[in-house]
Design a protein around this motif. Structure first.
Motif, PDB file in Angstrom:
ATOM      1  N   ALA A   1       0.870  -1.243   0.032  1.00 42.78           N
ATOM      2  CA  ALA A   1      -0.093  -0.096   0.113  1.00 42.78           C
ATOM      3  C   ALA A   1       0.962   1.268  -0.005  1.00 42.78           C
ATOM      4  CB  ALA A   1      -0.915  -0.128   1.354  1.00 42.78           C
ATOM      5  N   ALA A   2       1.873   1.381   0.858  1.00 43.85           N
ATOM      6  CA  ALA A   2       2.621   2.303   1.055  1.00 43.85           C
ATOM      7  C   ALA A   2       3.434   2.749  -0.371  1.00 43.85           C
ATOM      8  CB  ALA A   2       3.786   2.255   2.078  1.00 43.85           C
ATOM      9  N   LEU A   3       3.963   1.627  -0.983  1.00 45.62           N
ATOM     10  CA  LEU A   3       4.855   1.767  -2.195  1.00 45.62           C
ATOM     11  C   LEU A   3       4.134   2.249  -3.354  1.00 45.62           C
ATOM     12  CD1 LEU A   3       7.211  -1.136  -2.041  1.00 45.62           C
ATOM     13  CD2 LEU A   3       7.408   1.053  -1.300  1.00 45.62           C
ATOM     14  N   ALA A   4       2.622   2.072  -3.466  1.00 43.49           N
ATOM     15  CA  ALA A   4       1.676   2.258  -4.292  1.00 43.49           C
ATOM     16  C   ALA A   4       1.093   3.725  -4.085  1.00 43.49           C
ATOM     17  CB  ALA A   4       0.375   1.654  -4.526  1.00 43.49           C
ATOM     18  N   ALA A   5       1.295   4.075  -2.835  1.00 45.25           N
ATOM     19  CA  ALA A   5       0.965   5.716  -2.494  1.00 45.25           C
ATOM     20  C   ALA A   5       2.233   6.506  -2.777  1.00 45.25           C
ATOM     21  CB  ALA A   5       0.481   5.709  -1.217  1.00 45.25           C
ATOM     22  N   ALA A   6       3.306   5.869  -2.574  1.00 45.40           N
ATOM     23  CA  ALA A   6       4.549   7.060  -2.998  1.00 45.40           C
ATOM     24  C   ALA A   6       4.629   6.773  -4.368  1.00 45.40           C
ATOM     25  CB  ALA A   6       5.656   6.086  -2.127  1.00 45.40           C
ATOM     26  N   GLN A   7       4.363   5.783  -5.060  1.00 45.19           N
ATOM     27  CA  GLN A   7       4.755   6.008  -6.393  1.00 45.19           C
ATOM     28  C   GLN A   7       3.539   6.831  -7.251  1.00 45.19           C
ATOM     29  OE1 GLN A   7       6.543   4.582  -8.799  1.00 45.19           O
ATOM     30  NE2 GLN A   7       5.588   5.759 -10.254  1.00 45.19           N
ATOM     31  N   ALA A   8       2.419   6.874  -6.556  1.00 45.82           N
ATOM     32  CA  ALA A   8       1.299   8.037  -7.146  1.00 45.82           C
ATOM     33  C   ALA A   8       1.817   9.301  -6.885  1.00 45.82           C
ATOM     34  CB  ALA A   8      -0.053   7.894  -6.671  1.00 45.82           C
ATOM     35  N   LEU A   9       2.292   9.797  -5.723  1.00 45.02           N
ATOM     36  CA  LEU A   9       2.700  10.947  -5.203  1.00 45.02           C
ATOM     37  C   LEU A   9       3.842  11.634  -6.078  1.00 45.02           C
ATOM     38  CD1 LEU A   9       1.993  10.770  -1.465  1.00 45.02           C
ATOM     39  CD2 LEU A   9       0.557  12.246  -3.026  1.00 45.02           C
ATOM     40  N   SER A  10       4.871  10.475  -6.486  1.00 42.93           N
ATOM     41  CA  SER A  10       6.129  10.912  -6.910  1.00 42.93           C
ATOM     42  C   SER A  10       6.097  11.289  -8.369  1.00 42.93           C
ATOM     43  CB  SER A  10       7.153   9.872  -6.842  1.00 42.93           C
ATOM     44  OG  SER A  10       6.724   8.828  -7.292  1.00 42.93           O
ATOM     45  N   SER A  11       4.775  10.584  -8.673  1.00 40.34           N
ATOM     46  CA  SER A  11       4.393  10.790 -10.257  1.00 40.34           C
ATOM     47  C   SER A  11       3.642  11.912 -10.438  1.00 40.34           C
ATOM     48  CB  SER A  11       3.739   9.505 -10.740  1.00 40.34           C
ATOM     49  OG  SER A  11       4.786   8.572 -10.898  1.00 40.34           O
ATOM     50  N   GLY A  12       3.070  12.611  -9.503  1.00 41.62           N
ATOM     51  CA  GLY A  12       2.108  13.895  -9.762  1.00 41.62           C
ATOM     52  C   GLY A  12       0.698  13.633  -9.436  1.00 41.62           C
ATOM     53  N   GLY A  13       0.373  12.096  -8.810  1.00 40.44           N
ATOM     54  CA  GLY A  13      -0.860  11.680  -8.551  1.00 40.44           C
ATOM     55  C   GLY A  13      -1.362  12.275  -7.267  1.00 40.44           C
ATOM     56  N   LYS A  14      -2.235  11.689  -6.869  1.00 33.20           N
ATOM     57  CA  LYS A  14      -2.891  11.960  -5.463  1.00 33.20           C
ATOM     58  C   LYS A  14      -2.957  10.619  -4.701  1.00 33.20           C
ATOM     59  CE  LYS A  14      -6.068  15.457  -7.401  1.00 33.20           C
ATOM     60  NZ  LYS A  14      -7.354  15.939  -7.814  1.00 33.20           N
ATOM     61  N   LEU A  15      -2.936  10.724  -3.403  1.00 30.03           N
ATOM     62  CA  LEU A  15      -3.195   9.822  -2.298  1.00 30.03           C
ATOM     63  C   LEU A  15      -4.545  10.409  -1.715  1.00 30.03           C
ATOM     64  CD1 LEU A  15      -2.927   7.257  -0.578  1.00 30.03           C
ATOM     65  CD2 LEU A  15      -1.106   8.600   0.617  1.00 30.03           C
ATOM     66  N   ALA A  16      -5.793   9.668  -2.044  1.00 28.36           N
ATOM     67  CA  ALA A  16      -6.891  10.061  -1.411  1.00 28.36           C
ATOM     68  C   ALA A  16      -7.282   9.362  -0.078  1.00 28.36           C
ATOM     69  CB  ALA A  16      -8.288  10.132  -2.048  1.00 28.36           C
ATOM     70  N   TYR A  17      -7.769   9.838   1.130  1.00 27.30           N
ATOM     71  CA  TYR A  17      -7.974   8.971   2.082  1.00 27.30           C
ATOM     72  C   TYR A  17      -9.715   9.063   2.068  1.00 27.30           C
ATOM     73  CZ  TYR A  17      -3.694   9.145   4.232  1.00 27.30           C
ATOM     74  OH  TYR A  17      -2.239   9.028   4.705  1.00 27.30           O
ATOM     75  N   VAL A  18     -10.389   7.669   2.352  1.00 26.65           N
ATOM     76  CA  VAL A  18     -11.936   7.552   2.230  1.00 26.65           C
ATOM     77  C   VAL A  18     -12.181   6.894   3.572  1.00 26.65           C
ATOM     78  CG1 VAL A  18     -13.942   6.997   0.923  1.00 26.65           C
ATOM     79  CG2 VAL A  18     -11.601   7.444  -0.324  1.00 26.65           C
ATOM     80  N   GLY A  19     -13.430   7.385   4.228  1.00 25.91           N
ATOM     81  CA  GLY A  19     -13.985   6.756   5.172  1.00 25.91           C
ATOM     82  C   GLY A  19     -14.893   7.614   5.848  1.00 25.91           C
ATOM     83  N   ALA A  20     -15.851   6.959   6.748  1.00 27.68           N
ATOM     84  CA  ALA A  20     -17.009   7.461   7.469  1.00 27.68           C
ATOM     85  C   ALA A  20     -16.798   7.002   9.046  1.00 27.68           C
ATOM     86  CB  ALA A  20     -18.266   6.949   6.979  1.00 27.68           C
ATOM     87  N   GLY A  21     -17.482   7.763   9.863  1.00 24.21           N
ATOM     88  CA  GLY A  21     -17.686   7.406  11.403  1.00 24.21           C
ATOM     89  C   GLY A  21     -16.211   7.438  11.858  1.00 24.21           C
ATOM     90  N   SER A  22     -15.955   6.427  12.681  1.00 20.98           N
ATOM     91  CA  SER A  22     -14.658   6.185  13.393  1.00 20.98           C
ATOM     92  C   SER A  22     -13.705   5.933  12.497  1.00 20.98           C
ATOM     93  CB  SER A  22     -14.787   5.230  14.669  1.00 20.98           C
ATOM     94  OG  SER A  22     -15.710   5.381  15.539  1.00 20.98           O
ATOM     95  N   SER A  23     -13.872   5.170  11.445  1.00 24.18           N
ATOM     96  CA  SER A  23     -12.767   4.768  10.515  1.00 24.18           C
ATOM     97  C   SER A  23     -12.302   6.160   9.695  1.00 24.18           C
ATOM     98  CB  SER A  23     -13.310   3.801   9.598  1.00 24.18           C
ATOM     99  OG  SER A  23     -13.636   2.522  10.123  1.00 24.18           O
TER     100      SER A  23
END
Length: 296
Positions: free
Chosen positions: A49-71
């Motif tokens: 998960a971390a490597l996919a997120a880092a790849q997206a950010l380093s390539s100009g993409g976004k890392l979105a966070y999604v959740g509801a309630g406590s999560s």
């Protein structure tokens, strides 16, 4: 319908209300420790998960966070820290929280079921191919979170799904499923307890590895921080001094020469001209270690 593990009664809580306070607290602490232990088996998935997120950010993409309630609250806590700790621009890390800011002041359950909110939030985040969405749901079946995850999949966004039981809808559709089997809560269904503790730890692990792979952490220091208050200005100077081997006074001078940017300030304090420092960082892809090696 099978009852989710987080909704079942904890085997040690019969008669919980009659126990002495110290015994209740001891059981509650033990449940938190047990929840944390559930993170270790998920380390390989968390690394992916971390490597996919880092790849997206380093390539100009976004890392979105999604959740509801406590999560969603756990997701929000990690999302908001990325700017201050790693200097990642907030528009690169959108937060999709069911109910938005209003729900942070008065959390209501209905927003978790509102698929129109999910669609509107997804459209606002403008996610697509090259982006990553970190979707968190303790049950793995929260309608809002699932709806966003499905929209992300359709748009070509990589979906990281984090839930607390295998075989749940979110984990089934995720490109990178992360299962944290924390089991029943000491208050059945109250996933702000053990599940949230495991989520917080897992998200911390992901974001720390993301920061490292982006070159925003060096020798344990946050070298891409944005020094926007007195505490952080002092921290930035101490980081520059420690990594350059120069006095704090010299560190402050270097930071002044780089408009407060820590990475080039380390190189300036170590003897590089500001332009040369920036050139070295460009050549190293923003990683301080190789740039420092070039100065030796």
């Amino acid at each position: 319908m099978t009852t989710p593990a987080t909704e079942r009664r904890h085997p040690q809580t019969q008669g919980l209300q009659a126990l002495p306070g110290a015994a209740v607290l001891s059981l509650a602490l033990d449940s938190q420790i047990a929840a944390l232990s559930a993170v270790r088996p998920a380390l390989p998935a968390l690394e992916r998960a971390a490597l996919a997120a880092a790849q997206a950010l380093s390539s100009g993409g976004k890392l979105a966070y999604v959740g509801a309630g406590s999560s969603g609250l756990m997701a929000l806590a990690d999302c908001l820290e990325l700017s201050g700790t790693f200097g990642i621009a907030p528009d690169r890390t959108p937060m999709l929280f069911a109910g938005g800011a209003t729900a942070l002041l008065h959390m209501t359950g209905a927003v978790e079921d509102d698929l129109s909110l999910a669609g509107a939030d997804f459209s606002r985040a403008n996610l697509g191919a090259g982006d990553v969405a970190l979707c968190i749901s303790a049950s793995g079946s929260t309608p809002y979170t699932l709806a966003v995850a499905r929209l992300c999949k359709a748009a070509g966004t990589v979906v990281i799904g984090l839930a607390h039981a295998p075989g749940t809808p979110l984990l089934d559709l995720a490109d990178i499923p992360v299962c944290l089997e924390t089991g029943p809560e000491i208050v059945a269904g109250s996933t702000r307890l053990g599940a949230a503790t495991a989520q917080k730890a897992a998200l911390n692990l992901i974001s720390v590895l993301v920061g490292l792979r982006l070159g925003h952490v060096h020798d344990g220091f946050m070298v891409n921080l944005v020094a926007d208050n007195a505490k952080l200005v002092d921290r930035a100077a101490r980081i520059v001094a420690a990594l350059s081997g120069q006095p704090v006074a010299r560190a402050h001078e270097a930071l002044a020469a780089t408009s407060g940017a820590v990475k080039p300030a380390v190189l300036v304090a170590a003897g590089a001209a500001p332009a040369k420092a920036q050139s070295l960082l460009t050549d190293s892809g923003g990683h301080l270690g190789p740039a420092l090696e070039q100065l030796k």
